[in-house]
Design a protein around this motif. Structure first.
Motif, PDB file in Angstrom:
ATOM      1  N   PHE A 193     -30.430  36.679  25.305  1.00  0.00           N
ATOM      2  CA  PHE A 193     -30.283  35.225  25.229  1.00  0.00           C
ATOM      3  C   PHE A 193     -29.151  34.862  24.264  1.00  0.00           C
ATOM      4  N   GLU A 194     -28.541  33.732  24.525  1.00  0.00           N
ATOM      5  CA  GLU A 194     -27.376  33.306  23.748  1.00  0.00           C
ATOM      6  C   GLU A 194     -27.694  33.195  22.258  1.00  0.00           C
ATOM      7  N   GLU A 195     -28.905  32.777  21.908  1.00  0.00           N
ATOM      8  CA  GLU A 195     -29.246  32.604  20.498  1.00  0.00           C
ATOM      9  C   GLU A 195     -29.320  33.944  19.754  1.00  0.00           C
ATOM     10  N   GLN A 196     -29.248  35.049  20.478  1.00  0.00           N
ATOM     11  CA  GLN A 196     -29.270  36.369  19.852  1.00  0.00           C
ATOM     12  C   GLN A 196     -27.867  36.880  19.518  1.00  0.00           C
ATOM     13  N   ILE A 197     -26.848  36.108  19.848  1.00  0.00           N
ATOM     14  CA  ILE A 197     -25.481  36.491  19.494  1.00  0.00           C
ATOM     15  C   ILE A 197     -25.261  36.188  18.015  1.00  0.00           C
TER      16      ILE A 197
END
Length: 233
Positions: free
Chosen positions: A191-195
């Motif tokens: 998920f993007e928030e894990q970048i």
């Protein structure tokens, strides 16, 4: 993160133990690699907790977008072997992708842990495959055919802006990618928030070729191998 300086804040005297010989303090300073390992452990826990705290509905919606982006990235999968994965701790659940990959003429596999500290092997996965739960709590094919993937989906706990993956700390994917006899395109899935800005990559870390989240697909700045994939339009 260190606190910002605040002249109005009452503090205890500054500790200068880092400038004192360790034999005097009785505290052995952390090496650079130990400091990275400690940081990764804390960051891993934070990111997993964040993912698990996300509602099932939100994760499902984001996963649907990830699957659409995966279709764009894969394109023609005829005669290709795609390594999927069994979702764990709130990872994007792409198991249903096997159906359309097979309809388009591709084959699917799942990674199997053979033993601790050993590279993964990849076994064929179809609707007829007998699955079992491993000692590590993962679901994997029991005794199906070993395959050499053309493309590997690698779920991540964290992913940095240079394409380096933070996993669960076992090092299985890194060891596997180094040992593969046939080069495979590797796609980090999450998920993007894990970048995150960086995972402080170490010499043993292997970068992804592509990074895929619900917001799109990006080519890693440290891409190793692109295979026949074309950049999605």
């Amino acid at each position: 993160m260190l606190p910002k300086d605040n002249k109005n804040r009452s503090t205890s005297p500054v500790c200068y133990l880092d400038e004192v010989d360790s034999s005097y303090s009785g505290i052995e300073p952390l090496s650079a690699s130990e400091a990275v390992m400690s940081w990764r452990k804390k960051e891993r826990r934070r990111l997993i907790d964040q993912r698990m705290a996300t509602s099932f509905t939100t994760r499902s919606s984001r996963t649907d977008a990830i699957e659409q982006n995966l279709k764009r990235l894969l394109g023609d999968v005829r005669d290709k072997v795609i390594s999927l994965y069994w979702p764990f701790r709130g990872e994007p659940d792409l198991r249903q992708s096997r159906t359309w990959i097979e309809k388009l003429g591709g084959r699917c596999s799942l990674p199997v842990v053979v033993m601790p500290s050993a590279p993964l092997v990849f076994r064929s996965w179809t609707s007829d495959t007998t699955l079992r739960k491993s000692a590590w709590g993962l679901v994997e094919p029991e005794a199906s055919e070993k395959l050499n993937p053309d493309l590997i989906l690698a779920p991540f706990v964290g992913m940095d802006q240079d394409g380096y993956r933070l996993g669960y700390g076992g090092g299985y994917f890194d060891r596997t990618l180094v040992e593969l006899k046939k080069p495979a395109v590797v796609v980090g899935i999450g998920f993007e928030e894990q970048i995150i800005p960086t995972i402080y990559p170490q010499p043993h870390d292997v970068p992804m070729d592509w990074v895929l989240t619900e917001t799109g697909v990006s080519k890693s700045p440290t891409q190793r191998f692109s295979g026949n994939l074309e950049e999605p339009g």
